[in-house]
Motif scaffolding. Structure first.
Motif, PDB file in Angstrom:
ATOM      1  N   GLN A 103       0.819  -1.231   0.000  1.00 49.55           N
ATOM      2  CA  GLN A 103       0.000   0.000   0.000  1.00 49.55           C
ATOM      3  C   GLN A 103       0.844   1.268   0.000  1.00 49.55           C
ATOM      4  O   GLN A 103       0.310   2.366  -0.104  1.00 49.55           O
ATOM      5  N   GLY A 104       2.152   1.120   0.154  1.00 42.22           N
ATOM      6  CA  GLY A 104       3.033   2.292   0.202  1.00 42.22           C
ATOM      7  C   GLY A 104       3.645   2.444   1.576  1.00 42.22           C
ATOM      8  O   GLY A 104       3.065   1.999   2.577  1.00 42.22           O
ATOM      9  N   TYR A 105       4.836   3.063   1.621  1.00 41.21           N
ATOM     10  CA  TYR A 105       5.499   3.289   2.919  1.00 41.21           C
ATOM     11  C   TYR A 105       4.715   4.324   3.715  1.00 41.21           C
ATOM     12  O   TYR A 105       4.139   5.257   3.147  1.00 41.21           O
ATOM     13  N   GLU A 106       4.754   4.162   5.024  1.00 39.87           N
ATOM     14  CA  GLU A 106       4.014   5.054   5.915  1.00 39.87           C
ATOM     15  C   GLU A 106       4.445   6.520   5.713  1.00 39.87           C
ATOM     16  O   GLU A 106       3.620   7.427   5.757  1.00 39.87           O
ATOM     17  N   GLY A 140       3.998  -2.979  -4.794  1.00 39.90           N
ATOM     18  CA  GLY A 140       4.487  -1.713  -4.254  1.00 39.90           C
ATOM     19  C   GLY A 140       5.395  -0.966  -5.226  1.00 39.90           C
ATOM     20  O   GLY A 140       6.005  -1.538  -6.122  1.00 39.90           O
ATOM     21  N   VAL A 141       5.452   0.363  -5.001  1.00 37.97           N
ATOM     22  CA  VAL A 141       6.334   1.236  -5.786  1.00 37.97           C
ATOM     23  C   VAL A 141       7.706   1.178  -5.115  1.00 37.97           C
ATOM     24  O   VAL A 141       7.795   1.072  -3.892  1.00 37.97           O
ATOM     25  N   SER A 142       8.775   1.300  -5.894  1.00 36.32           N
ATOM     26  CA  SER A 142      10.113   1.128  -5.312  1.00 36.32           C
ATOM     27  C   SER A 142      10.393   2.196  -4.248  1.00 36.32           C
ATOM     28  O   SER A 142       9.882   3.319  -4.315  1.00 36.32           O
ATOM     29  N   TYR A 143      11.249   1.830  -3.308  1.00 40.72           N
ATOM     30  CA  TYR A 143      11.571   2.725  -2.190  1.00 40.72           C
ATOM     31  C   TYR A 143      12.139   4.069  -2.671  1.00 40.72           C
ATOM     32  O   TYR A 143      11.635   5.120  -2.252  1.00 40.72           O
ATOM     33  N   SER A 159       0.566   3.762  -5.704  1.00 42.85           N
ATOM     34  CA  SER A 159       0.650   2.854  -6.855  1.00 42.85           C
ATOM     35  C   SER A 159       1.590   3.423  -7.914  1.00 42.85           C
ATOM     36  O   SER A 159       2.182   4.486  -7.718  1.00 42.85           O
ATOM     37  N   ASP A 160       1.670   2.720  -9.036  1.00 36.63           N
ATOM     38  CA  ASP A 160       2.567   3.183 -10.100  1.00 36.63           C
ATOM     39  C   ASP A 160       1.843   3.996 -11.167  1.00 36.63           C
ATOM     40  O   ASP A 160       2.402   4.279 -12.212  1.00 36.63           O
ATOM     41  N   GLY A 161       0.599   4.364 -10.949  1.00 33.65           N
ATOM     42  CA  GLY A 161      -0.030   5.241 -11.931  1.00 33.65           C
ATOM     43  C   GLY A 161      -1.538   5.322 -11.801  1.00 33.65           C
ATOM     44  O   GLY A 161      -2.203   4.337 -11.461  1.00 33.65           O
ATOM     45  N   ALA A 162      -2.082   6.505 -12.089  1.00 32.28           N
ATOM     46  CA  ALA A 162      -3.540   6.669 -12.049  1.00 32.28           C
ATOM     47  C   ALA A 162      -4.194   5.950 -13.227  1.00 32.28           C
ATOM     48  O   ALA A 162      -5.351   5.550 -13.160  1.00 32.28           O
TER      49      ALA A 162
END
Ligand code: MLT
Length: 407
Positions: free
Chosen positions: A76-79, A292-295, A105-108
């Protein structure tokens, strides 16, 4: 025997922007000396803000040490990013959105395309016309429409956006379940007032419908009276999911980072009429299909919320809006009726001819790429869309060339 999903065969030719890219490549091959100016797809041209670059580098360095290295992150993404988004984009504007209602996310494009998976095949969809093609095509693929004839898919309720209604569609006159809205609008560049948006929220509440609200262009709103998020409207948390993107405001089209807001109050219904939270369903879908999207990308997106990052993002937006103003002024002076460009990077221009013909004319005579309105739906016929995403020098040159070619 492996059989295909026949719904794919209902789709019209190729995806709009791939179709345009093919035509442009063909033209360039035939006219190798012509420099083409692309004001078609809304793809940013300026480099990433320096605040993002610094955060990106730092995060990559962290990944180079045993202590700083990270493997799979939370889907869901980093806090740190969810907190920055919820605080700056919502709570600071009085919209009570919790950190865990944000899904990075990686895109709308992917999120607006994927969200329909949560709903039954019988769901009646209401789609604007003209429209960003992803909403419609993904519902076609899912089998939620009939066949295509005379510019329309059977079974879809089209919400016509025309000059007569100022490009803000009227409420549907027949029952619908899932409503797609996008403001500032892609492709027309039109905006919606709080009062108008409230009528949609009220409609959804009264009819147990859901609004998928695409706010990917909210950063371009200059008029402070316009809503930046649907959650500024009372009751919206019960009936609306919102999509946002860093693509245009942060220069992330190639970097990829966006988010979707699914409030816990937001409900859909089971076959027996009992309510079910969409938050849990989307979480389930997201965890199953996305890792997940990369850090480093999330750290770069977080940097857009720093003081420096905010200023740099505003400068980016202002830069493109200066282009938008130039396009709108130049095209109006040439006698074309224009919408958008004041709170949006898109200018919707009534072309006085068939929209693909106008596309060909601009490409052949001026070497300028636009997007033909007909590619966005039946109501787009007769219009073209120009995008403000290019350098000021190229936009100025494009306007000069268009003036010369139409003189
Ligand atoms: C557009 O040109 O409509 C957008 O850039 C397409 C997108 O964001 O996918």
């Amino acid at each position: 025997m492996i059989t295909i999903n026949e719904h794919y065969n209902k789709l019209q030719a190729s995806y709009l922007f791939s179709d345009i890219a093919k035509r442009v490549t063909r033209y360039q091959d035939e006219n190798p000396d012509q420099t083409i100016i692309k004001l078609g797809i809304g793809d940013v041209t300026k480099p990433l803000p320096s605040a993002c670059i610094a955060a990106f580098h730092k995060a990559v360095e962290e990944m180079a040490s045993a202590e700083g290295f990270r493997g799979y992150g939370p889907e869901q993404g980093y806090e740190f990013l969810r907190e920055a988004i919820a605080e700056h984009d919502f709570r600071a504007r009085g919209a009570e959105i919790a950190n865990d209602e944000i899904f990075v996310s990686d895109g709308a494009k992917c999120d607006t395309g994927n969200f329909q998976e949560l709903f039954s095949p019988a769901t009646v969809i209401a789609i604007p016309d003209p429209v960003y093609p992803v909403y419609l095509d993904t519902n076609v693929m899912a089998g939620r429409t009939g066949t295509f004839s005379d510019g329309r898919y059977k079974g879809v309720v089209y919400l016509e956006s025309t000059r007569e209604n100022n490009f803000v569609p009227a409420l549907p006159t027949q029952p619908v379940d899932l409503i797609y809205l996008c403001f500032p609008n892609n492709p027309t560049g039109s905006t919606i007032s709080k009062e108008e948006l409230k009528t949609w929220v009220d409609y959804a509440r009264q009819n147990k419908a859901l609004i998928l609200f695409d706010a990917a262009y909210e950063a371009f709103i200059k008029d402070e009276s316009l809503p930046k998020t649907i959650y500024e409207i009372e009751g919206a948390k019960e009936v609306a999911v919102e999509f946002r993107s860093f693509s245009k405001s942060g220069g992330f089209t190639g970097t990829r980072c966006a988010y979707t807001v699914v409030p816990k109050d937001c409900m859909a219904y089971k076959g027996d009429g009992t309510r079910q939270e969409l938050h849990g369903l989307w979480n389930r879908r997201h965890c199953t299909k996305f890792d997940g999207v990369s850090y480093p990308v999330q750290r770069a997106a977080e940097a857009l919320y720093s003081r420096e990052g905010k200023q740099q993002s505003e400068q980016l937006v202002d830069y493109y809006m200066k282009n938008a103003e130039l396009i709108r002024t130049a095209m109006s002076e040439l006698g074309f009726s224009c919408v958008g460009g004041d709170n949006s990077p898109y200018i919707w221009i009534e072309g006085k001819m068939d929209s693909w013909k106008f596309f060909d004319l601009l490409l052949d005579e001026a070497g300028v790429v636009c997007t033909p309105g007909a590619g966005f739906g039946k109501c787009g016929e007769g219009y073209i869309r120009l995008s403000a995403f290019n350098s000021f020098e190229n936009v100025s040159l494009a306007m000069e060339r268009i003036k010369d070619s139409l003189a």
